[in-house]
Design an enzyme around this catalytic site. Sequence first.
Site, short mmCIF file in Angstrom:
data_model
loop_
_atom_site.label_atom_id
_atom_site.label_comp_id
_atom_site.label_asym_id
_atom_site.label_seq_id
_atom_site.Cartn_x
_atom_site.Cartn_y
_atom_site.Cartn_z
N SER A 168 42.11 -25.72 115.13
CA SER A 168 41.58 -26.32 116.36
C SER A 168 41.64 -27.84 116.34
CB SER A 168 40.13 -25.85 116.58
OG SER A 168 39.32 -26.14 115.46
N ASP A 442 28.50 -29.48 117.70
CA ASP A 442 29.88 -29.53 117.21
C ASP A 442 30.07 -30.84 116.49
OD1 ASP A 442 32.57 -29.60 116.71
OD2 ASP A 442 33.21 -29.21 118.77
N HIS A 445 34.96 -31.21 115.74
CA HIS A 445 35.97 -31.70 116.66
C HIS A 445 35.58 -33.08 117.18
CE1 HIS A 445 36.15 -27.22 116.75
NE2 HIS A 445 37.41 -27.50 116.52
#
Length: 468
Positions: A168, A442, A445
């Site tokens: 990702s 998160d 990312h």
Amino acid sequence: MMTLLKTYNHNDKQHQFSLPKRNFVTYAVYALIAVALLYLFVDPAAPPAAGSGATAASSTTTTKPSSSLPPSPYYEASSPIISTSSAAAPLCDYSDGEWVPDARPPLYDGTTCGAIKDDGRSCTANGRADTGYVHWRWQPRACDLPDFSADAFLRWLRNRHVAFVGDSLARNQAESLVCLLSSRSPSPPDLAHRSADGRFRRWVFRDDSGGNATVSVFWSPFLLKGVEKSERDGVRYNQVFLDAFDERWMSELHGIDAAVLSAGHWFRIPSVYHRGGRVVGCHGCDDYAAEFNRTVAESTSSFFSVFRDAVRRTLAEAARRHRHQSSSGAGGKKPQLVAFTTFSPSHFEGHWNEGAPCKKKADRELGYTETEMRKIVVEAVEEAASTMSSSNDSAQPLRFAALDVTALANMRPDGHPGPYMRKNPFAAAGNNTGDHRPVQHDCLHWCMPGPVDTFNQILLQTILLRAR
């Protein structure tokens, strides 16, 4: 000056050599001016400058953030000095530097870029109010990193294809590039392909003269063939096949001009390893040893060794297929560059799935895991580059490069989405109704715009260097 003149005249009498006093004064003044200019413009201790534009005038000396910018908890952290192999890196060592204030607005608007419209990286669109994290730029210590030029990247990419392959974070970097290029493209990119789960995507930028520039994302978290675990389906382990390649992207290599790989985090997840049709080891399965026979349970493999093998075998196979295509005269494009983005550290403070916030202070030093994961990539790229440079069987040699972003990413815990990986995160968690469930954060990312754009800033310079 008078003392100097007296001494000089005295010497004239001794050596029977005379010089008009007016001429001597003139020459002396000229000499002093020359010395002053030399002192002002030549500093033997200063590092050589590279690059141009706005960043070329920047000083590499630490400067405190101005009062108009929000204070940064990571700014005081000193970056560890990381030298990248000269065989696999740009001439400038972009890995060693510091983040410095930059009041300029980002190159694109994260609320309007179509590439991230429905994704969890559009932090502003999801409600993040503070924007201080976008007002910093990376300043290498020994040189300058030129600003990202969407025009230059689009010129190189015209009728070419750059593909981001991996996990990702590869997708995160691809989306960043699409948004950066959209800031200067005459028309929005076409989403030419999107898989049902969004893990395989392809954007095409078209210009008025019929040219096109293609950016793709290939989901391949192990680079090799693998099957991801699924807690929902009761599958607790990844299945990684160490002797098989992921043909979903490897078979497309002949149509890719630059492949940008990114992997590492999935190798830390409990996994079972296969080779030659049988299970040969596992990682993180100690608590479930009863599910395996004793031989396998006792041969638990280090994920470092598996990651190293995966990276080396992937780069070697890319070179092998490149040589085969060149020698066979097969049609289609041949890749010009394989770049590997080094490990990007996460900043969870606790367990990632238990509402752990991102750290408010940057790590002053990289941890052992991050250091080893980065080292594995840099050494593997160096080995692949050395092997390719020593072979003379290809008229168009494949170039390898390491995009060494580990240190600069480690210093930016503020650049993650945190709770803003979805719209109105606190309301969605029921916090407004008295149901105080933890809000998932998160811390892996990157917000867009944000630090991940610097990854592509370095990628552009790497591409331009290889093109020259």
